[in-house]
Enzyme design. Structure first.
Site, PDB file in Angstrom:
ATOM      1  N   ASP A 102       7.836   0.788   0.582  1.00 40.52           N
ATOM      2  CA  ASP A 102       6.538   0.906  -0.060  1.00 40.52           C
ATOM      3  C   ASP A 102       5.514   1.161   1.049  1.00 40.52           C
ATOM      4  OD1 ASP A 102       4.448   0.873  -1.844  1.00 40.52           O
ATOM      5  OD2 ASP A 102       5.154  -0.881  -2.919  1.00 40.52           O
ATOM      6  N   GLU A 105      -2.647  -2.775  -8.401  1.00 37.23           N
ATOM      7  CA  GLU A 105      -2.037  -3.749  -7.510  1.00 37.23           C
ATOM      8  C   GLU A 105      -3.061  -4.429  -6.607  1.00 37.23           C
ATOM      9  OE1 GLU A 105       0.238  -1.908  -4.400  1.00 37.23           O
ATOM     10  OE2 GLU A 105      -0.787  -0.029  -4.673  1.00 37.23           O
TER      11      GLU A 105
HETATM   12  C1  BGC Z   1       2.611   0.573  -4.441  1.00 34.73           C
HETATM   13  C2  BGC Z   1       3.733   1.467  -4.914  1.00 34.73           C
HETATM   14  C3  BGC Z   1       3.329   2.897  -4.822  1.00 34.73           C
HETATM   15  C4  BGC Z   1       2.918   3.212  -3.394  1.00 34.73           C
HETATM   16  C5  BGC Z   1       2.544   4.656  -3.138  1.00 34.73           C
HETATM   17  C6  BGC Z   1       2.071   1.014  -3.093  1.00 34.73           C
HETATM   18  O1  BGC Z   1       0.950   0.316  -2.705  1.00 34.73           O
HETATM   19  O2  BGC Z   1       3.075  -0.756  -4.343  1.00 34.73           O
HETATM   20  O3  BGC Z   1       4.109   1.114  -6.211  1.00 34.73           O
HETATM   21  O4  BGC Z   1       4.376   3.711  -5.217  1.00 34.73           O
HETATM   22  O5  BGC Z   1       1.812   2.393  -3.063  1.00 34.73           O
HETATM   23  O6  BGC Z   1       1.316   4.955  -3.654  1.00 34.73           O
END
Ligand code: BGC
Length: 884
Positions: free
Chosen positions: A342, A544
């Site tokens: 990630d 997130e």
């Molecule tokens: C997230 C992922 C995402 C990635 C790329 C991360 O911060 O946890 O789910 O795919 O960013 O954008």
């Protein structure tokens, strides 16, 4: 591998696949599987692509000719803002990504064709770099297309996964996967970071909505379908696009303690597999090419440190877990695809840094997603040096590159041409096309869950006079949720979604604008003039890191934000006015809403439906001839809390209990998973329709004591419990700022300066990356500072601006930003005279109005900007008003 004896018989009847020794063969569709298998050990999953010897020979042949530098280039995936096409060619990178809310030239409205030209420039640069080599390796582009190609202007936006979980329709999921693949291919891209197969177990997790359900069975049924939809079957059908899918986040992301994003999962290995791992079993069987690692940790003795000799304690982060990546996923489960990290995820492993990923590579990661230029340069050169010094074996590198090449073969990349020439790019009619939007509307209809319908107030007659009110009545952000053209989804407007329609607009389309009246705050309407009050309420958008409900809060909707409390007041006003109330709730998770449900005649959970709100009116409003066009079909994908503190589900999957749909009768469950009323299903439970739900009164707070002294935060008399810190994009964990010597941080330069005392102020030069400078308690413990509100205190600081802010600057105090909000002080700063000390003063009451909760403050000061700004900062304090 073994299963409960009983289940084996059951499954062999139902599965179109078969068991053979230790290998689970799930070669056909899993949507006919109606019961989850139980595994006592990680199963070996046979994927649908049997390795073909011709393909493997080809891979070996290319690998044999590659230099070490070329191999490492395949293993690094930089972000487009920190990578030029020239660099992509120079390093022969295997892939790049664009983050959420990132577009070429910062233009939100970049079209699919323009995207394709950007991707093309990188693709061509890499292709040219291979021109003097006896082989070529196609370059790939990855994007977060998680509910449609959501970062693309004009794309079809599907409901977020929690809504699709409510629809409980695997076939629909596959079709959504196909439509999404077409809209990704229209941009010349090849790879998406989806599906999320998390099994969220705590409502407080800010990514709850990214999971389909807290029931591993639904996740299991869906994961394979989404992978098939995205990756496409090998078919002659030209309309099928093949996009690499990444199943994420391996593993246990939905199980963290208190629902803390990127937190710690502490469960048994049996639960890790049978609860959190089931999505991978079906996704891998369907042939998923990629698995993305989770930011979270799995705290368990089996999760061993694979390099104990270096002395640093391993913090159980998945990105460093050789046990779960290499031993389990690759060896036991037999995954022969790519493990991608990630976003800068390796940097969170105690044994790595942003520029050094050796421990993560040795744990088994194959592709490293790295944002900042200086970090990808550093990991690239460090990896080469590590191989030369034997710290990473060449065999490990070859294993990674073999997997990458295999993925590229299976995705057919050697057969595709440069992005701008691809058929999907040349076909201008794909993005947001009618057919895809019809599918999205169907998904919205199927995702709605009817929780209450007293006196059959629904469906609404077409000729009704409708009052539309509530914070979500005409709010595209609340409908879309995060990951919608921007990352958090808070900086978008209706103009950013040309095809989308808010609920208010959808209602007006059906009943005619003359028959509905929009008044979101209920300021001017007279409720008595309407047949029905349609009250749309719901959470503000989040994604997130920022959507978590902090451990000291409850699930009570009205207590989370003042604007949510206002929604409850609207319902109370309407109830007093004897209105017929239909409440629509937009959210990424169930919350405690007993009072709101009591105040409503009908209550509908609509999740985060996206842009096709007409899917809602299809179900709520009768057709012209008085018939019901569409009934409710959605069923709760997770239980609904009856109390404010019913945070987590501990319900074991049915495979573990061997029970058929255990009826949840626990007092903390208001509606069990699978609950949902419909027009046809008339039997209405008294509990949910007639009798008022019990109101859960939480423990009362002790009274606040008026503060007597100012709080010195930074300056000669500052309390020593505080430390000055800096954090920001690519560096969210943050770090202490030295008070003795200059620091060169990723986000800019910082230097201690004399102001009222020795080195008591800090000079900062922010370079335009997202950055925050803040003062936090050293032990991170929040304090109850409500006493300062009682004496009308203000947050004050002195600032000397050398380069005034080039964009918005926010001021906050909190224990978690931005869940506690911030005040925009850009105009105050712009009014300050450049080069002179100025005092900025903001009353705490103003901060409270924006969401600061003074009962829990561990950061009494934070400045946040996403733009350039140069300044000196000192004498930060909470001042007590003289007259109080
Ligand atoms: C997230 C992922 C995402 C990635 C790329 C991360 O911060 O946890 O789910 O795919 O960013 O954008």
């Amino acid at each position: 591998m073994s299963t409960h004896g009983q289940d084996v018989r059951f499954m062999s009847e139902r599965w179109t696949g078969a068991y053979s020794g230790a290998v689970v063969i799930i070669s056909a569709r899993t949507d006919s599987v109606s019961m989850l298998p139980y595994f006592s050990d990680w199963p070996r999953v046979q994927n649908k692509y049997q390795s073909r010897s011709q393909e493997e020979k080809h891979i070996r042949a290319i690998l044999g000719q590659m230099t070490l530098e070329e191999k490492v280039g395949q293993m690094i995936q930089p972000e487009m803002q920190q990578l030029t096409p020239e660099e992509a060619g120079r390093y022969k990178f295997g892939s790049a990504l664009n983050g959420a809310g990132v577009w070429p030239s910062r233009n939100k409205h970049t079209s699919a064709k323009e995207w394709a030209s950007t991707v093309d420039a990188y693709w061509v640069a890499v292709d040219e770099a291979f021109q003097r080599r006896p082989f070529r390796i196609p370059f790939m582009w990855a994007v977060d297309a998680i509910h449609g190609n959501n970062n693309l202007f004009g794309a079809t936006i599907f409901p977020h996964n929690i809504g699709l979980g409510a629809a409980n329709d695997p076939r629909l999921i596959e079709q959504i996967g196909q439509a999404t693949a077409r809209e990704i291919a229209a941009c010349g891209m090849d790879w998406t970071f989806a599906p999320t197969v998390a099994v969220p177990r705590d409502f407080r997790w800010g990514r709850h909505f990214e999971g389909y359900s807290d029931d591993p069975e639904i996740v299991y049924r869906y994961a394979g379908c989404m992978v098939r939809g995205l990756q496409g079957e090998t078919s002659a059908d030209q309309s099928v696009c093949r996009i690499v899918s990444s199943v994420k986040h391996w593993i246990g992301d939905g199980g963290t303690c208190c629902g803390i994003d990127r937190g710690i999962t502490e469960c048994s290995e049996e639960d890790l597999l049978n609860v959190h791992g089931m999505g991978y079993v079906s996704a891998l069987a369907a042939g998923a090419y990629v698995v993305m690692v989770s930011f979270s940790s799995w705290k368990h003795f089996a999760n061993y440190d694979h390099a104990p000799e270096d002395g640093i304690v391993y913090n159980y982060k998945l990105h460093g877990s050789r046990y779960l990546i290499h031993d389990v996923l690759k060896q036991k489960m037999g995954f022969d695809g790519v493990v991608v990290t990630d976003w800068d995820g390796h940097g969170e492993v105690s044994k790595c840094s942003l520029g050094d990923a050796r421990y993560a590579f040795n744990a088994g990661v194959d592709v490293l997603m790295v944002e900042a230029r200086r970090d990808w340069q550093s990991v690239y050169f460090n990896a080469i040096e590590d191989v030369q010094a034997g710290r990473i074996s060449l065999a490990r590198i070859d294993d990674a590159v073999e997997r990458i090449l295999r993925m590229k073969f299976r995705a057919g990349l050697w057969d595709t041409t440069r992005p701008i020439k691809r058929a999907a790019v040349r076909n201008a009619g794909i993005t947001g096309c009618e057919a895809h939007r019809r599918l999205a509307r169907e998904a919205v209809r199927k995702s709605l869950v009817l929780l209450k319908n007293r006196s059959n107030i629904l469906p609404i007659q077409l000729n009704s006079r409708i009052l539309l009110t509530g914070s979500a009545a005409d709010n595209i952000q609340k409908q879309m949720g995060g990951w919608s053209l921007s990352w958090q989804g808070i900086d978008v407007t209706p103009e950013d979604f040309p095809h989308a329609c808010t609920l208010a607009k959808a209602v007006a389309k059906v009943v005619g604008s003359e028959n509905c009246f929009l008044d979101p705050l209920l300021q001017s309407a007279n409720p008595g003039e309407f047949d029905v009050a349609l009250v749309a309420i719901g959470e503000d958008s989040y994604a997130e890191m920022k959507g978590d409900i902090r451990p000291w809060r409850t699930l009570e909707y009205a207590a989370l934000k003042p604007s949510y409390f206002r929604d409850r007041e609207i319902l109370q006003t309407l109830r007093k006015a004897h209105s017929n109330i239909v409440t629509i709730f937009f959210s990424g998770r169930p919350l405690y809403l007993n009072e709101e449900i009591n105040l409503s005649d009908a209550f509908v959970a609509a999740w985060l439906p996206g842009g096709e709100a007409e899917g809602i009116t299809d179900v709520l409003i009768r057709a012209e001839d008085g018939s019901i066009g569409h009934d409710f079909q959605g069923r709760l994908p997770c239980r609904w809390p009856a109390t404010k503190r019913a945070f987590a589900t501990h319900q074991p999957p049915r495979s573990l209990t061997n029970a058929i749909d255990p009826i949840e009768i626990q007092p903390e469950v208001l509606f069990p998973r699978g609950f949902g009323l419909s027009y046809r299903k008339k039997e209405l439970s008294a509990r949910h329709n007639a009798i008022d739900l019990p109101i859960n009164i939480g423990p009362a707070l002790p009274p606040a004591i008026p503060a007597r002294r100012p709080l010195q935060v930074l300056g000669p008399q500052a309390c020593d419990k505080y430390c000055l810190r800096i954090a920001g994009n690519g560096f969210w964990v943050g770090s202490d700022v030295s008070r003795c010597k200059p620091t060169d941080a990723l986000l800019g330069r910082l230097e201690p300066i004399d102001y009222l005392g020795a080195k008591d102020a800090i000079a900062a030069d922010f370079n335009g990356r997202i950055a925050s400078i803040y003062v936090r308690t050293e032990d991170q413990q929040p304090e109850d500072l409500r006493g300062y509100l009682l004496v009308k205190a203000s947050l004050a600081f002195d600032i000397k601006l050398q380069l005034p802010p080039q964009g918005t600057v926010l001021l906050a105090c909190h224990d978690c930003y931005p869940s506690q909000g911030a005040v925009n002080i850009t105009s105050l700063l712009k009014a300050a005279t450049q080069g002179h000390w100025t005092t900025i003063r903001v009353p705490l009451s103003e901060l409270e109005r924006h969401g600061s909760e003074f009962q829990h403050i561990n950061t009494p000061f934070m400045l946040y900007t996403e733009n350039r700004m140069t300044f000196v900062l000192g004498n930060i304090r909470w001042e007590i008003c003289e007259s109080s």
